[in-house]
Enzyme design. Structure first.
Site, PDB file in Angstrom:
ATOM      1  N   ARG A 102      43.264  36.875  34.937  1.00  0.00           N
ATOM      2  CA  ARG A 102      41.974  36.277  34.643  1.00  0.00           C
ATOM      3  C   ARG A 102      41.405  36.904  33.389  1.00  0.00           C
ATOM      4  NH1 ARG A 102      37.083  36.544  38.997  1.00  0.00           N
ATOM      5  NH2 ARG A 102      37.386  38.765  38.791  1.00  0.00           N
ATOM      6  N   THR A 106      36.195  34.890  29.608  1.00  0.00           N
ATOM      7  CA  THR A 106      36.064  33.442  29.881  1.00  0.00           C
ATOM      8  C   THR A 106      36.240  33.132  31.361  1.00  0.00           C
ATOM      9  OG1 THR A 106      38.428  33.075  29.603  1.00  0.00           O
ATOM     10  CG2 THR A 106      37.070  32.916  27.616  1.00  0.00           C
ATOM     11  N   ASP A 198      38.423  45.450  43.704  1.00  0.00           N
ATOM     12  CA  ASP A 198      39.567  44.897  42.981  1.00  0.00           C
ATOM     13  C   ASP A 198      40.835  45.158  43.785  1.00  0.00           C
ATOM     14  OD1 ASP A 198      41.903  44.819  41.160  1.00  0.00           O
ATOM     15  OD2 ASP A 198      40.376  44.332  39.662  1.00  0.00           O
ATOM     16  N   ASP A 201      43.824  46.915  41.924  1.00  0.00           N
ATOM     17  CA  ASP A 201      43.584  48.348  41.689  1.00  0.00           C
ATOM     18  C   ASP A 201      43.724  49.143  42.985  1.00  0.00           C
ATOM     19  OD1 ASP A 201      43.203  48.248  38.977  1.00  0.00           O
ATOM     20  OD2 ASP A 201      41.018  48.057  39.102  1.00  0.00           O
TER      21      ASP A 201
HETATM   22  N1  URA Z   1      39.842  39.744  42.401  1.00  0.00           N
HETATM   23  C1  URA Z   1      39.700  40.891  43.110  1.00  0.00           C
HETATM   24  O1  URA Z   1      40.615  41.714  43.169  1.00  0.00           O
HETATM   25  N2  URA Z   1      38.530  41.095  43.775  1.00  0.00           N
HETATM   26  C2  URA Z   1      37.514  40.205  43.747  1.00  0.00           C
HETATM   27  O2  URA Z   1      36.480  40.449  44.367  1.00  0.00           O
HETATM   28  C3  URA Z   1      37.690  39.030  42.983  1.00  0.00           C
HETATM   29  C4  URA Z   1      38.862  38.824  42.327  1.00  0.00           C
END
Ligand code: URA
Length: 207
Positions: A102, A106, A198, A201
């Site tokens: 992503r 944008t 995330d 991560d």
């Molecule tokens: N991607 C993620 O890892 N966490 C989110 O909250 C949204 C997208």
């Protein structure tokens, strides 16, 4: 076709470990795979079977095996965190990979890699990504699979935002969505809340 929130007590119990910000990488990774495995059991309920002739130690009989090839396709990189749990229940499944990230400005999906099993067009495909946030990457990956001739796709995620569900359903009403939880929404950075942060991560310990 539809959206399925998996309210099984074991899934919900394990999800609380994923949400906890103090859960370390090891437990996060293991628990994510366990949830993915439990979800696989539910999401494969509709798989078609065919009869085959089998000889038991006693006599000839017919038994039932999966009729169609099955493929698991994680969206890189966070989707990788679900594969091990899923192949525990689908040991004959092939695993393809789609790399989409992503663009943080944008928020649009950017494609960078794909490798799929040769018989993908004939396969039942489980497309997986732990977080269905805006739906951009999911729609991109579903479009890509359909261009390759895939006709039967289910999307498995751990947490889905209502915004992402709506976007995927609008573009692909034929795709079932399975989620361990449908959360409240997306914050200003398009993170799901309450969510788990995330996912990539936390799986790979990169933050
Ligand atoms: N991607 C993620 O890892 N966490 C989110 O909250 C949204 C997208």
């Amino acid at each position: 076709m539809g959206v399925f929130e998996m309210n099984h007590p074991l899934i919900q119990h394990k999800l609380s470990y994923l949400r906890n910000k103090d859960t370390d990488t090891k437990i996060f990774r293991e628990t994510l795979n366990e949830i993915a495995g439990l979800m696989t059991y539910e999401a494969t309920k509709g798989l078609r079977l065919k009869e085959v002739e089998t000889e038991t130690p006693i006599m000839k009989t017919t038994t039932k095996v999966l009729a169609d090839p099955v493929a698991i396709v994680p969206i890189l990189r966070a989707g990788l965190g679900m594969v091990e749990g899923m192949v525990t229940f689908l040991p004959t499944a092939r695993v393809g990979h789609i790399g989409v990230y992503r663009n943080e400005e944008t928020l649009e999906p950017v494609y960078y890699y794909c490798k799929l099993p040769v018989d993908i067009a004939k396969s039942k495909v489980f497309l997986v990504d732990p977080m269905l946030a805006t739906g951009g990457s999911a729609n991109y990956a579903i479009d890509y699979l359909k261009q390759k001739g895939v006709k039967d796709i289910s999307f498995l995620c751990i947490i889905a935002a209502p915004e992402g569900i709506e976007r995927v359903q609008e573009a692909h009403p034929d795709v079932d969505i399975y989620a361990a939880s449908i959360d409240e929404g997306l914050n200003e950075k398009s993170y799901i809340y309450p969510g788990l942060g995330d996912a990539g991560d936390r799986i790979f310990g990169t933050k």
